[in-house]
Design a protein around this motif. Structure first.
Motif: not given
Ligand SMILES: Nc1ncnc2c1ncn2[C@@H]1O[C@H](COP(=O)(O)OP(=O)(O)OP(=O)(O)O)[C@@H](O)[C@H]1O
Ligand SMILES: [Mg+2]
Lengths: 425, 259
Positions: B45-53, B92-94, B210-212
């Motif tokens: 789901p959104n905000g799960a941390g995928k991009s952070t990973l 990058f996502q963005i 990927e969301h699709d």
């Molecule tokens: N640099 C940062 N500083 C503080 N919080 C962050 C930072 N980067 C991400 N977060 C937080 O970490 C959480 C996960 O973000 P992330 O972008 O990894 O989600 P995601 O799974 O990629 O979501 P989406 O599907 O919307 O792309 C979010 O709550 C976001 O606000």
């Protein structure tokens, strides 16, 4: 890199070489047109400023680094060259004058190596602030380290004591001119080629988006560092040319005012194109030399020109020129001629009127008491009389009104000239 | 590729990875091993941390704890450019491109390091046939040949997304990480890009957020589901699809949203 096939593009192409050949011929022919010594002095000054501005634009335009202290590298190069000049004289070293700028370049590069090692870690504000600090530091050093900087009176040398080159002892201004032109063309060419190398292209990439560049294998910091060092080298060359021309360097050559003016020159000319700083340097030097003879408030005009550039033409003079590339390519530049005349002539009237009014006011305030006679635009009149001032104000008003009236027509012509036939692009 | 019979280390091995921003723990202990040549999707789901990973793996952020190994070599704490040089490339996502450079130059820049030019100041980029041909070939693949000489910043959103992928794959990295490559694309554009991704990741390792779900199930050999900073399931598409935990936490909603 491994397969170098037959289809590899040639090193020199006609269209690539043509501007350089024309520019060189033009530079060589200039002294035939402007023969006076003062003209040669102005042209030398121009050439030095061009080299310096091009070096500065390696940072600002190519690398996205805003430096407030780049006079340091030109100045250090220049000081070094004067010292070398003096060593040559004192110890009869076999160093001919024409190679002197190399020492300036190497010394400028050496200083840039040291400063760049910590200043290029970040771009943006951090870089700008460090450049400002280093600029202030070196300028302060110049009154402390007297052995190198010569204190308040600076250091001076004599270029004629070196070895004669082909029988030339560089007694004549014209010889210095050709020497300066040689270095101008060589440095400009090298700086241009630098921008076509992998590191030069990555400088653009790091300017645009340092983070993404890092994900392509390049350290943004190292890319900035290399650009910085190269820029320091060419700034040092400019310093060497300055030393040869004026045979003296002072604190003024590396202080913040000089650093500020090269930023102004470069921005005025346009940072987005390689040739921008060249235009900037030419215009600036003309204003500085020719206009300053005409009026004491030339810096006011320069300031206004700079402000207008920043606010309305952030691409600088080169940007304004290049805006016309599309109309010309479309064969529609002709559409612009009449609207331009109709707008720009009144605008010129307005600007001249404004300048007239400023000059009159300046004269009223600053001329010696009882001296109310002034000459402006080849007319001599009494500056305290109301009529000239009224005439100037009328010129401003009429010029402004006429220019405004034809502005929509120009805007429309501009739009048409930029639209290909058969619909929008 | 390798002639030896020794088992290849996994392309990517993540163990005990954690990341906190201030007090908020975003990645809460991720273990994941992705084999060489595998196409692996990360969903959640959104905000799960995928991009952070992704950011932790590629060196954009340092992890708070845990380790990441690329081809058996630990890469924690290394800079993105060092990790990239080891053969890992990401999108990058963005959209993250060079807006003032031309589309062609965007792609050419991404070829420079991998073609061995490094910080060279003695080669002319326009004299190298390999660079020009290589960049033009990528442009052909991402359908941007017609936009070749425009500044990348003026492209449409979908075109910039395609360029984003082009920049990522140009260098020929053998581990490719794509963060929502098809986001914002139309159906036909998505189909085209999926084919392209399949083609260019032949014999390479692909990790993709990927969301699709159509794209995910069509492309992935294995799928990991990341929910609230933890991987709740990893496995082949059918295993993941039928996993009740996944159904509950994410897939049920996601699959419904598809229709
Ligand atoms: N640099 C940062 N500083 C503080 N919080 C962050 C930072 N980067 C991400 N977060 C937080 O970490 C959480 C996960 O973000 P992330 O972008 O990894 O989600 P995601 O799974 O990629 O979501 P989406 O599907 O919307 O792309 C979010 O709550 C976001 O606000
Ligand atoms: Mg994300």
């Amino acid at each position: 890199m491994t397969t170098q096939s037959l289809t590899r593009p040639p090193l020199v192409t006609l269209s690539g070489a043509l501007p350089w050949v024309i520019a060189t011929l033009f530079l060589l022919a200039m002294p035939q047109i402007f023969t006076s010594n003062s003209a040669l002095t102005i042209m030398n000054q121009m050439a030095i400023t061009i080299v310096f501005a091009l070096a500065y634009n390696m940072l600002l335009g190519q690398g996205g680094m805003l430096s407030f202290g780049h006079a340091v590298y030109m100045g250090m190069g220049g000081f070094m060259c004067v010292h070398v000049m003096n060593y040559v004289e004192d110890y009869s070293l076999p160093i001919p004058l024409p190679v002197l700028p190399v020492f300036g370049g190497l010394f400028g590069m050496g200083v840039a190596l040291i400063v760049g090692s910590f200043s290029t870690r970040k771009a943006g504000t951090v870089f700008a602030m460090i450049s400002l600090g280093v600029g202030e530091l070196i300028a302060a050093c110049s009154v402390i380290v007297v052995a190198f900087f010569g204190g308040e009176e600076g250091v001076s040398g004599d270029r004629t004591y070196g070895l004669p080159v082909f029988g030339t002892e560089f007694l004549h201004q014209i010889e210095i001119y050709y020497l300066t032109v040689f270095w101008l063309v060589l440095s400009a060419l090298l700086m241009y080629l630098f921008s076509r190398t992998p590191i030069g292209r990555m400088a653009n990439a790091v300017r645009d988006n340092p983070e993404r560049a890092e994900f392509l294998g390049y350290s943004a910091r190292w890319v900035r560092f290399y650009s910085f060092v190269a820029s320091g080298f060419f700034a040092g060359i400019a310093g060497g040319l300055f030393a040869i021309n004026y045979e003296i360097l002072t604190e003024e050559n590396l202080n913040l005012a000089t650093s500020g003016s090269i930023l102004l020159v470069t921005f005025l000319g346009g940072v987005g194109f390689f040739f921008g700083p060249i235009i900037g340097a030419i215009v600036f030097t003309l204003l500085q030399t020719v206009l300053s003879l005409q009026t004491e408030i030339w810096q006011l005009y320069l300031g206004i020109l700079f402000l207008a550039t920043v606010m309305y033409f952030p691409g600088g003079l080169a940007g304004v020129l290049m805006m016309h590339a599309l109309p010309i390519r479309l064969g529609k530049a002709g559409l612009l001629v009449v609207p331009y005349l109709r707008t720009l002539l009144p605008a010129a009237l307005c600007i001249l009127g404004l300048a007239g009014a400023l000059e009159i006011l300046f004269h009223i305030r600053h001329a010696a008491l009882g001296d109310s006679e002034m000459t402006l635009f080849w007319v001599t009149f009494d500056s305290h009389a109301p009529l000239p001032l009224i005439a100037a104000i009328v010129a401003v008003a009429v010029g402004f009104w006429l220019a405004r009236r034809s502005a929509p027509e120009l805007a429309e012509a501009w739009h048409k000239a930029n639209t290909p036939d058969g619909g929008a692009a | 590729m390798t002639a030896t019979s020794a088992p290849r280390p996994p392309a990517l091995e993540i163990s005990g990875l954690q990341k906190s921003f201030g007090k908020a723990q975003i990645i809460r202990g991720v273990d994941l091993s992705i084999g060489a040549g595998e196409r692996h999707a990360i969903i959640g789901p959104n905000g799960a941390g995928k991009s952070t990973l992704f950011n932790l793996i590629t060196g954009r952020f340092p992890p708070s704890a845990g380790a990441v190994r690329l081809h058996g070599q630990e890469i924690n704490g290394r800079a993105p450019f060092q990790i990239n040089r080891m053969g890992l490339s990401r999108s990058f996502q963005i959209t993250n491109i060079f807006p003032r450079m031309t589309v062609f130059e965007n792609v050419r820049c991404s070829l420079l390091w991998s073609q061995g030019y490094r910080y060279s100041f003695w080669n002319m980029v326009n004299r190298s046939r390999d660079l020009t041909a290589g960049a033009d070939e990528i442009l052909e693949q991402i359908n941007l040949t017609a936009r070749r000489d425009l500044p990348a910043g003026v492209l449409s959103y979908a075109e910039q997304r395609a360029l984003e992928i082009g920049i990522t794959i140009a260098g020929g990295a053998n581990v490719i990480m794509l963060d929502e490559p098809t986001a914002g694309m139309s159906h036909s554009e998505t189909d085209y890009i999926v084919d392209l991704i399949r083609k260019v990741t032949e014999n390479k390792t692909l990790i993709m957020v990927e969301h699709d779900m159509g794209v995910v199930f069509g492309l992935a050999d294995r799928i990991s589901v990341l929910v609230y900073g933890e991987i709740i399931a990893t496995g082949h598409p059918e295993e993941v699809r039928s996993n009740p935990k996944v159904q509950e936490a994410y897939l049920g909603a996601a699959l419904e949203a598809e229709h």
